[in-house]
Write a protein that holds these residues in place. Structure first.
Motif, PDB file in Angstrom:
ATOM      1  N   ASN A  65       0.819  -1.211   0.000  1.00 37.47           N
ATOM      2  CA  ASN A  65       0.000   0.000   0.000  1.00 37.47           C
ATOM      3  C   ASN A  65       0.853   1.262   0.000  1.00 37.47           C
ATOM      4  O   ASN A  65       1.640   1.493   0.919  1.00 37.47           O
ATOM      5  CB  ASN A  65      -0.916  -0.002   1.238  1.00 37.47           C
ATOM      6  N   MET A  66       0.687   2.064  -1.054  1.00 34.04           N
ATOM      7  CA  MET A  66       1.216   3.426  -1.070  1.00 34.04           C
ATOM      8  C   MET A  66       0.000   4.351  -1.108  1.00 34.04           C
ATOM      9  O   MET A  66      -0.556   4.629  -2.169  1.00 34.04           O
ATOM     10  CB  MET A  66       2.118   3.680  -2.278  1.00 34.04           C
ATOM     11  N   PRO A  67      -0.479   4.822   0.044  1.00 33.37           N
ATOM     12  CA  PRO A  67      -1.729   5.585   0.097  1.00 33.37           C
ATOM     13  C   PRO A  67      -1.572   6.991  -0.460  1.00 33.37           C
ATOM     14  O   PRO A  67      -0.474   7.541  -0.502  1.00 33.37           O
ATOM     15  CB  PRO A  67      -2.047   5.625   1.593  1.00 33.37           C
ATOM     16  N   GLU A  68      -2.685   7.552  -0.881  1.00 33.67           N
ATOM     17  CA  GLU A  68      -2.686   8.965  -1.265  1.00 33.67           C
ATOM     18  C   GLU A  68      -2.838   9.794   0.014  1.00 33.67           C
ATOM     19  O   GLU A  68      -3.905   9.852   0.613  1.00 33.67           O
ATOM     20  CB  GLU A  68      -3.825   9.278  -2.233  1.00 33.67           C
ATOM     21  N   ILE A  69      -1.744  10.394   0.427  1.00 35.20           N
ATOM     22  CA  ILE A  69      -1.724  11.257   1.602  1.00 35.20           C
ATOM     23  C   ILE A  69      -0.540  12.186   1.444  1.00 35.20           C
ATOM     24  O   ILE A  69       0.484  11.801   0.878  1.00 35.20           O
ATOM     25  CB  ILE A  69      -1.608  10.433   2.917  1.00 35.20           C
ATOM     26  N   PHE A  70      -0.693  13.429   1.844  1.00 28.55           N
ATOM     27  CA  PHE A  70       0.420  14.350   1.650  1.00 28.55           C
ATOM     28  C   PHE A  70       0.732  15.109   2.932  1.00 28.55           C
ATOM     29  O   PHE A  70      -0.072  15.156   3.871  1.00 28.55           O
ATOM     30  CB  PHE A  70       0.156  15.318   0.491  1.00 28.55           C
ATOM     31  N   ALA A  71       1.928  15.655   2.956  1.00 26.74           N
ATOM     32  CA  ALA A  71       2.384  16.428   4.118  1.00 26.74           C
ATOM     33  C   ALA A  71       1.613  17.741   4.163  1.00 26.74           C
ATOM     34  O   ALA A  71       1.838  18.624   3.340  1.00 26.74           O
ATOM     35  CB  ALA A  71       3.878  16.673   4.014  1.00 26.74           C
TER      36      ALA A  71
END
Length: 435
Positions: free
Chosen positions: A123-129
């Motif tokens: 899993n490489m989720p879509e989430i950002f800093a």
């Protein structure tokens, strides 16, 4: 339940529209899916038609007010960059990837929305800093599969340029190809956002949007090549889909400006919200109106009077006003007090300063990402606003279907994998399948 395929590859091209079909049908790699496969001419999206609500509907088969992802971002009045509905725990009930994993299938996901900390094997989720003290790689690592993401970043991280497109999708592509070759997942979900970005920045039918479609065709070709290289092409099902369409706009509506004028929002000298009694939460082409105290009948009456005056003003940019109950009937968040739908050519912002309506220019779009020249979030009832679905491979009946709903996709994908999402708002499209 019998599995109809060994490998289900779901590719989401964010903002892919039914209106794109005349272009797609002539692109060489899309033809590899369309000619032997199934095609749904028009897919009705959900309300509000924003990316996170849509993608949660795809994997649950339910409308937003049932699965709980009723917007992209959280209600955080005054925050310049609200947090997004990143995490799997925000979804009510089960999902396609949950059921696949329970069945012992290998699951993988690359930048699929609302999958942070999901129980997905790779899993490489879509989430950002989202805060200055956050680091993008660390945020991704702790919310997905650490070793898997570390390897992808080590191999392909040089391609990425932050969140900028088309570099981000190029990174996702190389990660997808590598995942297919090394993991051979039974379920792979991939989310590409190049087209959505270009339409926001340049308009629906812009040359930049056309170029993104052509890049997507090349990306699709690379993925099909990877399936062939891995000797799983014949045992795979490839699904190409969109989540919503988009409409051109050049005017931004700011109801919170009126709420502030009428003392429903108070701010300090720097324009920072101190307190609020009513707040407009944008869904781009639509907007929720929330009360801080849902039992505050005085504020409710005041807001209703303000909105009624806007509805009677042909220049307000507002097409329809729904009550919370009416919004729930359409699958949106019934806990809102009202839901606003913008006219074509308009969309909503949460600003509390400036004029009620802001004319958008290309210079505005270059200067600030909150300004766009095309957007979504509108009602599925808008004209020419449908998305699209294509599928080919194992278990797929090569038919053309005139219509389905976004909520029908998840139950159908589950049937391909031999699992069930239980009782859902959507149905299994048996006509699409060879059972």
């Amino acid at each position: 339940m019998e599995r109809l395929t060994d490998h289900l590859i779901i590719i989401s091209f964010d903002c892919l529209s039914a209106l794109d079909f005349p272009i797609l049908k002539d692109l060489p790699h899309f033809q590899k899916i369309l000619k032997p496969g199934a095609y749904v001419e028009k897919v009705e999206t959900v309300y509000p038609s924003v990316t996170y609500a849509c993608h949660a509907s795809i994997v649950t088969g339910n409308y937003p007010n049932r699965h709980g992802i009723i917007n992209n971002t959280l209600v955080q009045p005054g925050w310049r960059s609200p947090d997004w509905n990143w995490h799997r725990d925000y979804i009510n009930g089960t999902t396609l990837y949950d059921e696949a994993k329970k069945a012992g299938l290998v699951t993988a996901s690359l930048l699929w929305p609302v999958t942070a900390k999901a129980k997905i094997d790779y899993n490489m989720p879509e989430i950002f800093a989202n805060r200055p003290w956050h680091h993008q790689i660390l945020v991704s690592l702790i919310n997905g599969t650490p070793g898997f993401q570390w390897e992808l970043n080590k191999r392909f991280g040089h391609i990425r340029k932050g969140l900028n497109q088309p570099a981000l999708d190029d990174f996702v592509l190389e990660s997808t190809v590598h995942t297919i070759k090394t993991k051979k997942p039974n379920l792979l979900m991939v989310h590409f956002t190049d087209l959505d970005t270009q339409r926001h920045h340049h308009g629906f039918s812009s040359n930049e949007a056309l170029a993104a479609l052509q890049r997507h065709d090349i990306r699709l070709g690379r993925i099909l090549d990877a399936l062939n290289y891995s000797d799983i092409y014949e045992s795979s099902t490839v699904v190409l889909l969109g989540d919503h369409s988009a409409l051109d706009e050049n005017k931004a509506i700011k109801p919170n400006v009126l709420f502030r004028k009428h003392k429903l929002i108070t701010a300090n000298a720097r324009g920072k919200i101190k307190n609020w009694m009513a707040y407009c939460k944008s869904c781009d082409g639509s907007a929720y109106i929330y009360l801080k105290d849902s039992n505050d009948t005085t504020t409710l009456a005041k807001v209703e009077q303000l909105l009624t005056s806007l509805a009677n003003d042909t220049d307000s940019g507002i097409e329809t006003i729904l009550t919370g109950a009416q919004a729930a009937e359409k699958g949106a968040d019934g806990s809102c007090s009202f839901m606003l739908e913008a006219k074509s050519g308009y969309y909503f912002l949460e600003d509390i300063e400036g004029e009620y309506i802001k004319e958008i220019t290309a210079d505005d779009v270059m200067a600030d990402p909150k300004y766009t020249l095309a957007t979504h979030g509108y009602s599925p009832e808008k004209e020419n606003y449908e998305t699209i679905l294509m599928a080919a491979g194992k278990g797929i009946n090569p038919v053309t279907i005139p219509f389905c709903r976004l909520i029908d996709e998840g139950p159908t994908f589950a049937r391909l994998l031999g699992v069930s999402l239980g009782e859902t708002d959507g149905r299994v499209m048996e006509e699409l399948l060879i059972i």
